[in-house]
Design a protein around this motif. Structure first.
Motif, PDB file in Angstrom:
ATOM      1  N   GLN A 344       0.846  -1.198   0.000  1.00  0.00           N
ATOM      2  CA  GLN A 344       0.000   0.000   0.000  1.00  0.00           C
ATOM      3  C   GLN A 344       0.888   1.257   0.000  1.00  0.00           C
ATOM      4  OE1 GLN A 344      -2.229   0.637   3.651  1.00  0.00           O
ATOM      5  NE2 GLN A 344      -4.000   1.466   2.529  1.00  0.00           N
ATOM      6  N   GLY A 345       1.967   1.194   0.797  1.00  0.00           N
ATOM      7  CA  GLY A 345       2.923   2.304   0.851  1.00  0.00           C
ATOM      8  C   GLY A 345       3.610   2.551  -0.485  1.00  0.00           C
ATOM      9  N   GLU A 346       3.731   1.506  -1.294  1.00  0.00           N
ATOM     10  CA  GLU A 346       4.317   1.649  -2.638  1.00  0.00           C
ATOM     11  C   GLU A 346       3.251   2.090  -3.649  1.00  0.00           C
ATOM     12  OE1 GLU A 346       7.495   1.216  -3.372  1.00  0.00           O
ATOM     13  OE2 GLU A 346       8.364  -0.460  -2.255  1.00  0.00           O
ATOM     14  N   GLY A 347       2.024   2.286  -3.148  1.00  0.00           N
ATOM     15  CA  GLY A 347       0.943   2.706  -4.044  1.00  0.00           C
ATOM     16  C   GLY A 347       0.250   1.546  -4.735  1.00  0.00           C
ATOM     17  N   TYR A 348       0.409   0.328  -4.195  1.00  0.00           N
ATOM     18  CA  TYR A 348      -0.177  -0.842  -4.854  1.00  0.00           C
ATOM     19  C   TYR A 348      -1.070  -1.604  -3.882  1.00  0.00           C
ATOM     20  CZ  TYR A 348      -0.561  -4.822  -7.969  1.00  0.00           C
ATOM     21  OH  TYR A 348      -1.049  -5.789  -8.793  1.00  0.00           O
ATOM     22  N   THR A 349      -2.341  -1.765  -4.255  1.00  0.00           N
ATOM     23  CA  THR A 349      -3.287  -2.485  -3.395  1.00  0.00           C
ATOM     24  C   THR A 349      -3.241  -3.970  -3.722  1.00  0.00           C
ATOM     25  OG1 THR A 349      -4.718  -0.560  -3.402  1.00  0.00           O
ATOM     26  CG2 THR A 349      -5.709  -2.642  -2.711  1.00  0.00           C
ATOM     27  N   SER A 350      -3.054  -4.786  -2.688  1.00  0.00           N
ATOM     28  CA  SER A 350      -2.954  -6.211  -2.951  1.00  0.00           C
ATOM     29  C   SER A 350      -3.700  -7.009  -1.900  1.00  0.00           C
ATOM     30  CB  SER A 350      -1.486  -6.619  -2.992  1.00  0.00           C
ATOM     31  OG  SER A 350      -1.357  -7.881  -3.600  1.00  0.00           O
ATOM     32  N   GLU A 351      -3.768  -8.315  -2.107  1.00  0.00           N
ATOM     33  CA  GLU A 351      -4.490  -9.208  -1.187  1.00  0.00           C
ATOM     34  C   GLU A 351      -3.465 -10.184  -0.575  1.00  0.00           C
ATOM     35  OE1 GLU A 351      -4.916 -12.652  -2.205  1.00  0.00           O
ATOM     36  OE2 GLU A 351      -3.443 -11.970  -3.674  1.00  0.00           O
ATOM     37  N   PRO A 352      -3.893 -11.017   0.383  1.00  0.00           N
ATOM     38  CA  PRO A 352      -2.922 -11.805   1.144  1.00  0.00           C
ATOM     39  C   PRO A 352      -2.027 -12.752   0.325  1.00  0.00           C
ATOM     40  CG  PRO A 352      -5.045 -11.815   2.264  1.00  0.00           C
ATOM     41  CD  PRO A 352      -5.255 -11.131   0.959  1.00  0.00           C
ATOM     42  N   HIS A 353      -2.548 -13.416  -0.703  1.00  0.00           N
ATOM     43  CA  HIS A 353      -1.723 -14.398  -1.433  1.00  0.00           C
ATOM     44  C   HIS A 353      -0.538 -13.736  -2.129  1.00  0.00           C
ATOM     45  CE1 HIS A 353      -5.790 -15.960  -0.975  1.00  0.00           C
ATOM     46  NE2 HIS A 353      -5.251 -17.167  -0.926  1.00  0.00           N
ATOM     47  N   ALA A 354      -0.845 -12.657  -2.872  1.00  0.00           N
ATOM     48  CA  ALA A 354       0.217 -11.943  -3.574  1.00  0.00           C
ATOM     49  C   ALA A 354       1.173 -11.303  -2.579  1.00  0.00           C
ATOM     50  CB  ALA A 354      -0.384 -10.884  -4.491  1.00  0.00           C
ATOM     51  N   THR A 385     -10.988  -8.907   4.283  1.00  0.00           N
ATOM     52  CA  THR A 385      -9.633  -8.942   4.818  1.00  0.00           C
ATOM     53  C   THR A 385      -8.856  -7.708   4.380  1.00  0.00           C
ATOM     54  OG1 THR A 385      -9.689 -11.324   4.590  1.00  0.00           O
ATOM     55  CG2 THR A 385      -7.537 -10.347   4.936  1.00  0.00           C
ATOM     56  N   VAL A 386      -8.940  -7.404   3.093  1.00  0.00           N
ATOM     57  CA  VAL A 386      -8.156  -6.290   2.557  1.00  0.00           C
ATOM     58  C   VAL A 386      -8.614  -4.980   3.192  1.00  0.00           C
ATOM     59  CG1 VAL A 386      -7.552  -5.023   0.459  1.00  0.00           C
ATOM     60  CG2 VAL A 386      -7.699  -7.517   0.402  1.00  0.00           C
ATOM     61  N   GLU A 387      -9.926  -4.793   3.316  1.00  0.00           N
ATOM     62  CA  GLU A 387     -10.432  -3.551   3.919  1.00  0.00           C
ATOM     63  C   GLU A 387     -10.016  -3.451   5.386  1.00  0.00           C
ATOM     64  OE1 GLU A 387     -14.642  -3.412   2.958  1.00  0.00           O
ATOM     65  OE2 GLU A 387     -14.208  -2.426   1.036  1.00  0.00           O
ATOM     66  N   ASN A 388     -10.068  -4.582   6.096  1.00  0.00           N
ATOM     67  CA  ASN A 388      -9.669  -4.572   7.503  1.00  0.00           C
ATOM     68  C   ASN A 388      -8.203  -4.225   7.675  1.00  0.00           C
ATOM     69  OD1 ASN A 388     -12.072  -5.125   8.667  1.00  0.00           O
ATOM     70  ND2 ASN A 388     -11.786  -7.365   8.640  1.00  0.00           N
ATOM     71  N   VAL A 389      -7.354  -4.850   6.877  1.00  0.00           N
ATOM     72  CA  VAL A 389      -5.910  -4.634   7.031  1.00  0.00           C
ATOM     73  C   VAL A 389      -5.506  -3.249   6.552  1.00  0.00           C
ATOM     74  CG1 VAL A 389      -3.616  -5.427   6.313  1.00  0.00           C
ATOM     75  CG2 VAL A 389      -5.398  -7.103   6.844  1.00  0.00           C
ATOM     76  N   LEU A 390      -6.037  -2.830   5.421  1.00  0.00           N
ATOM     77  CA  LEU A 390      -5.564  -1.579   4.822  1.00  0.00           C
ATOM     78  C   LEU A 390      -6.378  -0.357   5.249  1.00  0.00           C
ATOM     79  CD1 LEU A 390      -4.713  -2.696   1.167  1.00  0.00           C
ATOM     80  CD2 LEU A 390      -3.252  -2.685   3.201  1.00  0.00           C
ATOM     81  N   GLY A 391      -7.555  -0.583   5.833  1.00  0.00           N
ATOM     82  CA  GLY A 391      -8.375   0.550   6.254  1.00  0.00           C
ATOM     83  C   GLY A 391      -8.800   1.424   5.093  1.00  0.00           C
TER      84      GLY A 391
END
Ligand SMILES: *Cc1c(COP(=O)(O)O)cnc(C)c1O
Length: 432
Positions: A344-354, A385-391
């Motif tokens: 996310q800090g690199e500007g890339y939204t991802s999910e747990p597997h990747a 999961t993604v919304e919870n982790v990344l807010g």
């Protein structure tokens, strides 16, 4: 293409037989008798995805499918791109989630569907693909076979145990796709599939086929996107390419290693797992000691006895590759979340597997190397999961929006084999 059974080398089959059978005697995996390197890798890399892929597959499959026919199958299967996204100067994500079910399994499932349909075209009776799913695979299989003539699909899944959106993705298709919600858990669904294959009335009467993930056609399809990733890299970054592959059953990694055996100049691979780390421990100690499977955020990789591993061993054993090209690493839940935030800090939204593949790559990548980690699913598939982790809110891509409003068409049945059997005959033999 000739293949042999890794558990019994005298069990040899052609490509069409391997596709139709799936597994050989003693549940052995089929493996190519010979993997000949491609002649002009540079030339191939310059071609468009579909054209290049049909040439690679034609080289592998040989005369078993006419090359014009094969080109048509590949074109039908690969109708969406596999772009690389730049995350930072030396790191890219190969995005394999732009297909109809938003996961890399679309590539393999769609090519398998095309092959099976062509190779079964001479049959009088339709074949029935019967499979159990806890989510991803069922959706990929359902979409891949939807509308294909002479093939019916029946998918069993545990009622109420998969996310509503996942469920909508494969229960709203109709036509030749039949779905059954069983009042039980995933293991019971698998048991029902097994009972059906063991029951001659059903196996022979309905011409059952499993279409599961060990089918050789799936692996061959997956070889193609490693070439596609390479072709998109700037020339100056192609010398020392490292792929990090988020692994569960290790099909994706096997495909990458076949790509290297064909002459694609990949430097090395990182096998990335979650805490179901049988392979990283084995690679370190030489001892194969699977633990009970543990549930994680990256649930498509919750596998402790990976079924494609013997194929990887075979690539080493038969001298196609040297063991030094593979390292293995596991990433726990805390670091998975951290990796998602780093991305996310690199500007890339991802999910747990990747994110697991990214983390393991980052730990391993040396100066001068270029890293590519595989993005195996769209972040929206793991929205909560993604919304919870990344807010941050994740918007739904079109395929999910499209099916969210449709009505689910599943039958609901108790977990009783006789009831299921009657249901199968009722829906599949109604014309008989
Ligand atoms: C199936 C799957 C994997 C694991 O792939 P294998 O080929 O079984 O190693 C990884 N990520 C996602 C999202 C998957 O669906």
């Amino acid at each position: 293409m000739q293949l042999f059974n890794l558990k019994d080398a005298s069990d040899t089959v052609s490509y069409p037989e391997a596709v139709k059978k799936g597994l050989g005697k003693q549940q052995g995996l089929y493996f190519p008798a010979k993997i000949e390197p491609l002649e002009d890798v540079e030339g191939l890399l310059a071609k468009p995805f579909v054209e290049r892929s049909s040439q690679i597959l034609s080289h592998l499959i040989g005369d078993d499918i006419d090359s014009d026919k094969l080109a048509e199958l590949v074109e039908n299967a690969f109708q969406f791109p596999a772009p690389i996204a730049k995350v930072n100067d030396n790191t890219y994500c190969l995005e394999l989630f732009h297909g109809p079910t938003l996961a890399f399994k679309d590539f393999g499932a769609r090519f398998m569907a095309q092959c099976l349909s062509t190779l079964s075209a001479d049959k009088k009776d339709p074949i029935t693909i019967l499979t159990a799913t806890s989510g991803d695979t069922g959706a990929a299989v359902a979409h891949a076979f939807h509308g294909i003539e002479n093939i019916n699909v029946v998918i069993l899944y545990p009622k109420g145990k998969i996310s509503p959106l996942q469920e909508k993705l494969f229960t709203t298709l109709g036509g030749n796709i039949h779905t059954v919600a069983l009042e039980s858990d995933f293991d019971a669904c698998q048991q029902m599939v097994k009972s059906s294959f063991d029951d001659p009335d059903v196996r022979d009467g309905l011409h059952l086929n499993s279409a599961n993930s060990i089918n050789i056609s799936r692996l061959l399809a997956q070889v193609c996107y490693y070439f596609e990733a390479f072709s998109q890299l700037p020339e100056e970054q192609r010398a020392e390419v490292v792929f990090s592959v988020p692994s569960g059953n290790f099909g994706n990694l096997t495909a990458g290693m076949i790509a290297k055996s064909l002459g694609l100049p990949i430097k090395r691979f990182v096998a990335s797992t979650n805490i179901n780390d049988t392979v990283p421990r084995y690679w370190e100690s030489g001892e194969w000691l699977p633990d009970p499977t543990k549930a994680t955020m990256s649930n498509a990789m919750d596998v402790s006895q990976p079924n494609n591993w013997p194929r990887i061993e075979a690539l080493f054993e038969f001298g196609y590759l040297d063991k030094s090209i593979l390292s293995a690493d596991s990433v726990d839940e805390e670091y998975t979340q951290l990796a998602m935030k780093q991305l996310q800090g690199e500007g890339y939204t991802s999910e747990p597997h990747a994110a697991i593949a990214y983390k393991a790559l980052k730990r391993s990548l040396k100066d001068g190397e270029t890293g590519i980690f595989l993005g195996t699913a769209h972040p929206a598939k793991f929205r909560e999961t993604v919304e919870n982790v990344l807010g941050q809110p994740i918007s739904l891509p079109q395929p999910l929006v499209d099916c969210a409003g449709k009505e689910g068409l599943s039958a609901e049945l108790p977990a009783d084999y006789e009831v299921l059997k009657q249901h199968l005959f009722k829906i599949l033999k109604s014309d008989a």
